[in-house]
Enzyme design. Structure first.
Site, PDB file in Angstrom:
ATOM      1  CD  GLU A 145     -38.159 -45.288   1.548  1.00 27.92           C
ATOM      2  OE1 GLU A 145     -37.543 -46.544   1.958  1.00 27.92           O
ATOM      3  OE2 GLU A 145     -39.444 -45.560   0.841  1.00 27.92           O
ATOM      4  CB  SER A 200     -35.682 -38.533  -6.698  1.00 29.05           C
ATOM      5  OG  SER A 200     -34.052 -38.345  -7.234  1.00 29.05           O
ATOM      6  CE1 TYR A 201     -36.575 -46.089  -3.138  1.00 33.68           C
ATOM      7  CE2 TYR A 201     -36.504 -45.984  -5.327  1.00 33.68           C
ATOM      8  CZ  TYR A 201     -37.012 -46.438  -4.256  1.00 33.68           C
ATOM      9  OH  TYR A 201     -38.298 -47.257  -4.132  1.00 33.68           O
ATOM     10  CB  CYS A 237     -30.470 -43.408   6.435  1.00 34.82           C
ATOM     11  SG  CYS A 237     -30.104 -44.168   5.182  1.00 34.82           S
ATOM     12  CD  GLU A 256     -29.291 -45.516  10.603  1.00 35.00           C
ATOM     13  OE1 GLU A 256     -29.076 -46.942  10.896  1.00 35.00           O
ATOM     14  OE2 GLU A 256     -29.921 -44.947   9.824  1.00 35.00           O
ATOM     15  CB  CYS A 303     -27.009 -48.201   4.997  1.00 29.21           C
ATOM     16  SG  CYS A 303     -26.949 -46.321   4.945  1.00 29.21           S
ATOM     17  CB  CYS A 306     -25.792 -44.482   8.228  1.00 29.88           C
ATOM     18  SG  CYS A 306     -27.183 -43.886   7.535  1.00 29.88           S
TER      19      CYS A 306
END
Length: 160
Positions: free
Chosen positions: A64, A67-68, A73, A75, A112, A115
């Site tokens: 993470e 800054s999202y 992720c 995967e 998600c 991914c």
């Protein structure tokens, strides 16, 4: 007007002990990767392990960032590393385990949307399905024989 029905098939194992030994070992690698996730904002750790057709096992975990959109992720971390280091190898199967520091995850947690799209790209690139096994920290394990079961009507290069 014509109706189109889309069906998905998943296989459910009651727990890790019900998995074939080689899949259980791959899932253990995903567990180990999950422990190294960097998730200080969501407190949601994910680990992924890929088996390549050359026998290599590649792992990844979520990383993470404050800054999202800048995070990545598990995967995709694993897939992109495999693509970078072993560009000619095919991904045979993937194991994913997700866990929250806020509450115990006991149901299968699929990849998600981003991914799923990345996995779809690699299935197309390698012209071969990728088996996907996914679970929470404990409990049932879901298996999909192909990403197409998780992402019907996928977007690919044929529309570009």
């Amino acid at each position: 007007m014509k109706e189109i029905k889309i069906e998905t098939t998943l296989y459910i194992y009651e727990d890790l002990d019900a998995l074939p030994k080689d899949i259980m070992l791959l899932m253990q690698k995903a567990f180990e990767a999950r422990k190294n996730a960097y998730a200080p904002y969501s407190n949601f750790n994910v680990g992924a392990a890929l088996l390549l057709d050359n026998g290599e096992i590649i792992t990844g975990n979520n990383q993470e960032n404050a800054s999202y959109p800048s995070g990545l992720c598990a995967e995709r971390t694993a897939i992109y590393y495999a693509g970078s280091q072993y560009p000619k190898a095919k991904i045979v199967r993937m194991a994913i385990s997700a866990g929250s520091k806020n509450n115990q995850t006991t149901k299968p947690i699929p990849p998600c949307g981003a991914c799923r799209q990345a996995i779809a790209e690699y299935e197309i690139k390698q012209d071969a399905n990728i088996e996907i096994y996914f679970m929470g920290e404990t409990g049932k394990v879901a298996k999909s024989n192909s990403l197409a079961n998780l992402l019907p009507l996928g977007f690919d290069k044929s529309v570009l």
